[in-house]
Design a protein around this motif. Structure first.
Motif, PDB file in Angstrom:
ATOM      1  N   VAL A 108     -23.409  33.769 -29.419  1.00 18.40           N
ATOM      2  CA  VAL A 108     -23.193  35.207 -29.551  1.00 18.40           C
ATOM      3  C   VAL A 108     -24.096  35.723 -30.668  1.00 18.40           C
TER       4      VAL A 108
ATOM      5  N   HIS B 161     -21.417  28.836 -25.534  1.00 18.52           N
ATOM      6  CA  HIS B 161     -22.381  29.923 -25.517  1.00 18.52           C
ATOM      7  C   HIS B 161     -22.653  30.401 -26.939  1.00 18.52           C
TER       8      HIS B 161
ATOM      9  N   ARG C 237     -24.098  38.466 -25.955  1.00 17.38           N
ATOM     10  CA  ARG C 237     -24.725  37.230 -25.525  1.00 17.38           C
ATOM     11  C   ARG C 237     -26.083  37.543 -24.905  1.00 17.38           C
TER      12      ARG C 237
END
Length: 269
Positions: A73, A71, A90
């Motif tokens: 950030v 992911h 996020r």
């Protein structure tokens, strides 16, 4: 949906990939330009020239890919008055905030005034992947515009629980003591009492002898980052977090909660 249809057409026409590729790319970039223009128009509609500047300001400083690339950030900076504090969020958290605001507005006309979220998928991300640098940089810019528009649309952040939680849930472990005090001044506790009564602070229990024996040698006060030796006056809050008495006494003149977990420093009567 038209973009997905275009992808489907190319997939079904795999026998002629070379002939269709230029047309497909032109379609993608044309659609991207249309989406960007629509996005700017929707945001422009939320701006009112006569409005006072929002009390909170936010800046999207950049982004980083987490370990193993699972992911992304985004690093943000929130400003209120002379106080600034960092945030890490996020994209999914921004989406969740938007959904909470829509739910809170219910069927009222206000929901129509919310700025438009940046798109989850763009032609660039379809072609180059969701971790493409240009896609992420463009999303960071769109997040900046979205959040600025949101603060203009909801200028009284302290009256909106979801937005206040998004902006003021801070990782205090990376902040200095002075920064924590400034943050306490800036965001307060939603109109509650400024601090704890001096007599209640003095009545906080001391760390017991058994705890002194079991405490590790590198046990440190979160506020001053100095060791808490056995000969020092160490106080324990109801949540179990321990501090030097002089440190927590100064903190609790500005706040009513533990600076680690936000639990009440003095239990209710």
């Amino acid at each position: 949906s038209s973009l997905i249809d275009s992808v489907a057409i190319v997939t079904r026409s795999a026998a002629r990939p070379v002939a269709l590729m230029p047309r497909f790319l032109n379609c993608l970039w044309g659609r991207a330009r249309e989406e960007a223009a629509q996005f700017r128009e929707s945001l422009a509609e939320t701006v009112v020239d006569d409005e006072a500047p929002p009390e909170y300001r936010i800046t999207v400083d950049g982004y980083e890919t987490a370990r193993r690339g699972r992911h992304v950030v985004y690093t943000l900076t929130v400003t209120r008055g002379n106080t600034r504090w960092p945030l890490r969020r996020r994209f999914q958290q921004v989406v969740a905030l938007h959904a909470q605001l829509l739910q809170g507005f219910g069927r009222s006309a206000m929901r129509q005034g919310l700025p438009r979220l940046p798109p989850r998928v763009t032609p660039r991300s379809l072609c180059c992947g969701r971790y493409d640098e240009r896609f992420l940089a463009a999303r960071a810019l769109r997040l900046q515009v979205y959040l600025e528009s949101l603060l203009r649309f909801i200028p009284y952040v302290d009256q909106c629980e979801a937005l206040r939680e998004f902006l003021c849930s801070v990782d205090v472990s990376a902040m200095s003591y002075d920064a924590l005090l400034d943050l306490g001044h800036a965001i307060g506790r939603g109109g509650g009492p400024l601090g704890v009564d001096a007599s209640a602070i003095a009545a906080l229990p001391r760390r017991v002898a058994d705890a002194l024996v079991s405490a590790s040698a590198d046990s440190r006060c979160v506020i001053c980052q100095e060791p808490m030796g056995g000969e020092e006056d160490v106080r324990v809050l109801p949540c179990g977090h321990e501090y030097h008495y002089k440190c927590i006494a100064q903190w609790l003149t500005q706040s009513t909660t533990c600076c680690v977990c936000q639990g009440l420093a003095v239990p209710p009567a």
